[in-house]
Design a protein around this motif. Structure first.
Motif, PDB file in Angstrom:
ATOM      1  N   ILE B  60      26.816  12.840  14.059  1.00 30.77           N
ATOM      2  CA  ILE B  60      27.127  11.843  13.033  1.00 30.77           C
ATOM      3  C   ILE B  60      25.996  10.833  13.068  1.00 30.77           C
ATOM      4  O   ILE B  60      25.967   9.928  13.881  1.00 30.77           O
ATOM      5  CB  ILE B  60      28.460  11.106  13.277  1.00 30.77           C
ATOM      6  N   THR B  64      24.686  11.147   7.998  1.00 31.28           N
ATOM      7  CA  THR B  64      26.059  11.490   7.633  1.00 31.28           C
ATOM      8  C   THR B  64      26.664  10.385   6.783  1.00 31.28           C
ATOM      9  O   THR B  64      27.459  10.636   5.877  1.00 31.28           O
ATOM     10  CB  THR B  64      26.909  11.675   8.903  1.00 31.28           C
ATOM     11  N   THR B  65      26.299   9.148   7.098  1.00 30.00           N
ATOM     12  CA  THR B  65      26.881   8.009   6.392  1.00 30.00           C
ATOM     13  C   THR B  65      26.058   7.572   5.194  1.00 30.00           C
ATOM     14  O   THR B  65      26.554   6.854   4.341  1.00 30.00           O
ATOM     15  CB  THR B  65      27.041   6.816   7.354  1.00 30.00           C
ATOM     16  N   ILE B 191      32.921   5.114  14.867  1.00 32.11           N
ATOM     17  CA  ILE B 191      32.565   5.864  13.657  1.00 32.11           C
ATOM     18  C   ILE B 191      33.791   6.557  13.069  1.00 32.11           C
ATOM     19  O   ILE B 191      34.071   6.435  11.870  1.00 32.11           O
ATOM     20  CB  ILE B 191      31.501   6.929  13.967  1.00 32.11           C
ATOM     21  N   VAL B 195      35.064   5.396   9.444  1.00 34.33           N
ATOM     22  CA  VAL B 195      34.882   6.279   8.289  1.00 34.33           C
ATOM     23  C   VAL B 195      36.227   6.632   7.655  1.00 34.33           C
ATOM     24  O   VAL B 195      36.385   6.592   6.427  1.00 34.33           O
ATOM     25  CB  VAL B 195      34.123   7.553   8.720  1.00 34.33           C
ATOM     26  N   GLY B 199      37.450   5.592   3.860  1.00 35.17           N
ATOM     27  CA  GLY B 199      37.903   6.649   2.941  1.00 35.17           C
ATOM     28  C   GLY B 199      39.300   6.387   2.433  1.00 35.17           C
ATOM     29  O   GLY B 199      39.600   6.552   1.241  1.00 35.17           O
ATOM     30  N   ILE B 277      34.007  14.745   8.225  1.00 34.42           N
ATOM     31  CA  ILE B 277      33.385  13.411   8.098  1.00 34.42           C
ATOM     32  C   ILE B 277      32.491  13.290   6.865  1.00 34.42           C
ATOM     33  O   ILE B 277      32.621  12.330   6.094  1.00 34.42           O
ATOM     34  CB  ILE B 277      32.592  13.040   9.380  1.00 34.42           C
ATOM     35  N   THR B 281      32.739  10.606   3.703  1.00 31.31           N
ATOM     36  CA  THR B 281      31.654   9.694   3.320  1.00 31.31           C
ATOM     37  C   THR B 281      31.071  10.060   1.961  1.00 31.31           C
ATOM     38  O   THR B 281      30.660   9.191   1.200  1.00 31.31           O
ATOM     39  CB  THR B 281      30.527   9.687   4.376  1.00 31.31           C
ATOM     40  N   ALA B 306      31.114   0.995   0.030  1.00 33.88           N
ATOM     41  CA  ALA B 306      31.985   0.568   1.129  1.00 33.88           C
ATOM     42  C   ALA B 306      32.061  -0.958   1.197  1.00 33.88           C
ATOM     43  O   ALA B 306      33.139  -1.532   1.380  1.00 33.88           O
ATOM     44  CB  ALA B 306      31.478   1.139   2.448  1.00 33.88           C
ATOM     45  N   VAL B 318      31.543  -2.143   7.905  1.00 32.24           N
ATOM     46  CA  VAL B 318      30.683  -1.029   7.483  1.00 32.24           C
ATOM     47  C   VAL B 318      29.384  -1.058   8.264  1.00 32.24           C
ATOM     48  O   VAL B 318      28.896  -0.025   8.736  1.00 32.24           O
ATOM     49  CB  VAL B 318      30.379  -1.126   5.969  1.00 32.24           C
ATOM     50  N   VAL B 321      29.878   0.248  11.746  1.00 38.03           N
ATOM     51  CA  VAL B 321      30.065   1.704  11.765  1.00 38.03           C
ATOM     52  C   VAL B 321      28.726   2.416  11.572  1.00 38.03           C
ATOM     53  O   VAL B 321      28.379   3.341  12.335  1.00 38.03           O
ATOM     54  CB  VAL B 321      31.057   2.131  10.652  1.00 38.03           C
ATOM     55  N   VAL B 322      27.976   2.001  10.576  1.00 34.83           N
ATOM     56  CA  VAL B 322      26.710   2.706  10.315  1.00 34.83           C
ATOM     57  C   VAL B 322      25.695   2.426  11.417  1.00 34.83           C
ATOM     58  O   VAL B 322      24.944   3.318  11.817  1.00 34.83           O
ATOM     59  CB  VAL B 322      26.146   2.346   8.928  1.00 34.83           C
TER      60      VAL B 322
END
Lengths: 148, 477
Positions: B60, B64-65, B191, B195, B199, B277, B281, B306, B318, B321-322
Motif C-alpha cells: 500500500i 495505492t492512494t 491505512i 481508507v 470510502g 484497497i 481508493t 477525500a 487524509v 493516512v497517505v
C-alpha cells in the motif's frame, strides 16, 4: 492657439479612453488557453491557461461539441487554478473556451479530437495478456507442486 | 474548485510531530541492531503478524492512494479493477517466497540469486533493471509526498517533498529493516482504518446514485466496459505488479527476513487483504465531479475528494493516512535498494573482501545517497505518477519469466535470461512510446517469455542448486 488645439486634443484623448478602455481595464483579456493534445486516444486532456489577476478570480470553462458553443458538455466554475484535467470523453470533436460570469470571452478557443483506440486491437492485447497470465499461473502451480 | 483544507503551518506541524515520532522509534529500534543481518534482515526472525503487516503496508504505497484514484479518473471501472489486480503479485509470490528461503537460507538479495543462478552478464542486466525501477518508484513516492501536501494544504510542492523524504531517510538510517517492519505494522493499521472510513463517508454522503449519474452525464466513457485503452491497461497492470514484486529486493529481503515457514502464508494474507484497497481508493475518484472537484492534475483527485468530504479535520486525517502509506513504502524501498547496492555492487563488484562492519557503514551511506538522488530527481516533477510508474513497467515485467524459470527450472541458461531481460525491456519501452504506457509491461513480458522459451528449447544449462546454498557471506565483526 492653445485654445484652438485643446478641443481636438480632448477629442483624441476621449476616443482613446472610450475605445481603448476595455483593453486598458482588462489587461488579461484573451489569456492563452492551451490543450495538452490535439488527438486524445484515451479520452482525457489537460487544459492550461495563463494566470488571471488575483487567485480568487472565478472563471468558467466551457466544453462544447460545436464551435458556436450551443451544445455544452461541460460547464465548470473554477477558482484558484490555471490547469484542469478532464476525462471520460467519448469519440468526437470538442471545443473549449474560458469565459467570465457574464459569459465574456477571456481566452482564445481551442479544440481537440477524441478518437479511442481500436477495440479489436484492445481485445487482441487482452487475449494475449490472458494467455500469458494463465501460463504464468499454471507454471507456478506446477513447479511448486513438482518441487514439494 | 481547489481549496486548501489544511493551513500550510498545520501541515508542517503534523509532519514535524510524525517525523519526530517515527525517527525516535527508528532510533530506539535501531539500538538492538548489532550485525549486518540485524540491520538488513531484522535478524531473519520476523513472525507471521509482522510479516503479513509489512508485506501489506509496503504494497500500500502512495500509489495505492494516489494512482489508483488517478487511473479510475482516467480509465473508469477497469482502472480501478486493473489496479487492484496488482494484489496477484503478492499472491503469486507466496509459494516463491518459500522456495527462495529454502534455496538460499544464507542469502541477502535477489541480486545474489541472479548472479549465482545465471552468471555475471545476467546479473549486470538485472542490476540495471532493478536499480532503474527502484529509482522510478522512489521518485514517484517523493513526488507523491509533494503532491499530497500541495493538494491538501497549498504548501509548495518542493518543500513538502523535501520534508517527507528527509523524515523517511532519517528513520530508515537509524533503524534499518527492523524499524521499517515495525513502523509498517502501525502504518498498516492507520491505512486500513483510514481508507475504509473515507470510502464509507463517500458512499454515505455522496451516494452511489449521485456518483453514477454525474459520471454518466459528464464522463460517460468511464462507465464503458468496452473502453479500449482500459481493456489494454488491465493485463498490463497485472504484469507490471507481478514484475515489481518478483524482481524487487523489497520482497526478497522480506522472504529472507521472515522466520522459516512464515513467508508463504504472510504473502498470501497480505495479497488478499490488499486486493480491495485500490477499489475503495479508486471509487472515491468517481465522486469528484459530483462534488464539483476538477483536479488540475489527475494524481491529485484522490486527496482532493477525500479532503472535500471530510473537511479540515478530515483533511488532516487524509494526510496522516497517505503519509503513512508513503512512509511505509519509502522506508522499505530505501532499505532494500541499499541492500542491493551494498551487497551486489559494493561488495560483489568493488570490494569482495569487505567486512560486515564496512558493509554496515556503507549501507547507511547508500541510504543517504539514494535519498539525495531521489530528491534531485523529484525537483522537476516531469510526469504524473501514473505515467512515471508505468514507465518502469517495461523494465520489471521482463524479469518475470527469468525469475520463475530460474527458481524452479535448472535448464534455463544465463545468456538467455540476460537476453530475455534486455530485449524484453527494450521492446517494452518501444511499446510505451509508440502506443502508450498501458502496453509496456505486457509487451516486455511477452518478449521475455519468447526468449526464455527459446533458451529452454535450445540449451540445457543443468544448474546445480547446491551452488545457491553454498553462498558465503561476511557475517562477523
Amino acid at each position: 492657439m492653445l485654445k484652438s488645439l485643446a478641443m481636438p486634443i480632448f477629442k483624441v484623448l476621449f476616443i482613446i479612453v472610450v475605445f481603448m478602455h476595455p483593453v486598458l481595464s482588462h489587461s488579461d483579456i484573451r489569456q492563452q488557453l492551451t490543450v495538452s493534445t490535439d488527438l486524445a486516444t484515451e479520452g482525457y486532456v489537460t487544459l492550461n491557461w495563463d494566470d488571471f489577476e488575483g487567485d480568487e478570480v472565478s472563471v468558467n470553462l466551457q466544453v462544447a461539441t460545436d464551435q458556436s458553443f450551443q451544445t455544452l458538455v461541460r460547464d465548470l466554475k473554477l477558482r484558484g487554478q490555471k490547469q484542469v484535467h478532464l476525462s471520460g470523453f467519448t469519440d468526437g470533436s470538442y471545443f473549449v473556451r474560458l469565459v467570465d460570469d457574464e459569459r465574456q470571452l477571456l481566452t482564445n478557443e481551442v479544440s481537440f479530437q477524441v478518437k479511442h483506440r481500436d477495440l479489436q486491437m484492445a481485445w487482441l492485447l487482452f487475449a494475449v495478456g490472458l494467455v500469458l497470465f494463465v501460463l504464468l499461473l499454471f507454471s507456478i502451480i506446477r513447479f511448486t507442486h513438482q518441487n514439494k | 474548485m481547489i481549496d486548501a483544507q489544511i493551513p500550510p503551518q498545520t501541515a508542517l506541524i503534523i509532519l514535524a510531530v510524525f517525523g519526530i515520532a517515527w525517527i525516535a522509534f527508528g532510533w530506539w529500534l535501531g539500538k538492538s541492531n548489532k550485525t549486518i543481518d540485524d540491520f538488513m534482515l531484522a535478524g531473519r526472525s520476523v513472525g507471521l503478524a509482522l510479516a503479513s503487516a509489512t508485506a501489506m503496508a509496503t504494497w500500500i504505497t502512495s500509489n495505492t492512494t494516489l494512482v489508483a484514484p488517478q487511473l479510475t479518473y482516467q480509465f473508469g471501472v477497469w482502472g480501478m479493477i486493473g489496479y487492484s489486480m496488482a494484489a496477484l503479485g503478492l499472491i503469486f509470490f507466496a509459494p516463491m517466497a518459500k522456495r527462495i528461503k529454502s534455496l538460499m537460507p544464507a542469502g541477502y538479495t535477489c541480486g545474489d540469486f541472479i548472479r549465482v543462478r545465471f552468471g555475471r552478464v545476467a546479473w549486470y542486466v538485472f542490476l540495471f533493471v532493478s536499480f532503474f525501477y527502484a529509482l522510478g518508484w522512489l521518485v514517484s513516492l517523493g513526488m507523491a509526498g509533494g503532491i499530497l501536501l500541495q493538494a491538501l494544504s497549498g504548501l509548495d510542492y518542493h518543500l513538502g517533498m523535501t520534508v517527507i523524504l528527509a523524515i523517511c531517510v532519517a528513520y530508515t538510517l537509524l533503524g534499518g529493516l527492523r524499524a521499517v517492519i515495525a513502523t509498517d505494522y502501525i502504518q498498516t493499521l492507520i491505512i486500513l482504518c483510514g481508507v475504509l472510513f473515507i470510502g464509507y463517508i463517500c458512499w454515505r454522503d455522496v451516494g452511489l446514485t449521485t456518483i453514477y449519474e454525474s459520471v454518466a452525464r459528464e464522463q460517460p466513457q468511464l462507465l464503458n466496459l468496452l473502453f479500449p485503452a482500459a481493456i489494454m491497461f488491465l493485463f498490463n497492470n497485472i504484469f507490471f505488479g507481478i514484475g515489481e514484486i518478483f524482481h524487487s529486493n523489497v520482497w526478497w529481503s522480506r522472504a529472507f527476513a521472515f522466520r522459516e515457514g512464515i513467508g508463504k502464508r504472510a504473502y498470501l494474507i497480505a495479497g488478499l487483504l490488499w486486493l480491495p484497497i485500490p477499489i475503495v481508493t479508486g471509487f472515491i475518484a468517481l465522486a469528484a465531479l459530483a462534488l464539483n472537484i476538477y483536479p488540475p492534475s489527475p494524481d491529485m483527485v484522490g486527496p482532493l475528494v477525500a479532503a472535500k468530504l471530510l473537511g479540515s479535520v478530515g483533511a488532516v486525517f487524509v494526510f496522516i493516512v497517505v503519509f503513512s502509506a508513503l512512509a511505509s513504502s519509502l522506508d522499505s524501498l530505501l532499505a532494500a535498494t541499499s541492500d542491493l547496492l551494498t551487497q551486489d555492487v559494493y561488495r560483489g563488484l568493488l570490494y569482495p573482501q569487505a567486512s560486515s562492519t564496512q558493509l554496515y557503514k556503507v549501507s547507511k551511506y547508500v541510504i543517504l545517497g539514494l535519498g539525495l538522488l531521489t530528491w534531485l530527481l523529484c525537483l522537476p516533477r516531469v510526469a504524473t505518477l501514473g505515467e512515471l510508474l508505468n514507465f518502469t513497467g517495461a523494465f520489471v515485467a521482463s524479469t518475470i519469466w527469468p525469475i520463475v524459470f530460474g527458481l524452479y527450472r535448472s535448464r534455463l541458461a544465463g545468456n538467455f535470461a540476460a537476453a530475455a531481460m534486455a530485449l524484453g525491456t527494450l521492446c517494452g519501452l518501444v511499446a510505451y512510446f509508440e502506443i502508450g504506457f498501458y502496453v509496456a509491461a505486457l509487451t516486455s513480458c511477452l518478449v521475455s517469455l519468447l526468449i526464455c522459451a527459446l533458451g529452454l528449447l535450445l540449451r540445457d544449462a543443468s544448474f546445480d542448486w547446491r551452488q545457491l546454498k553454498k553462498m558465503e557471506k561476511a557475517r562477523d565483526y
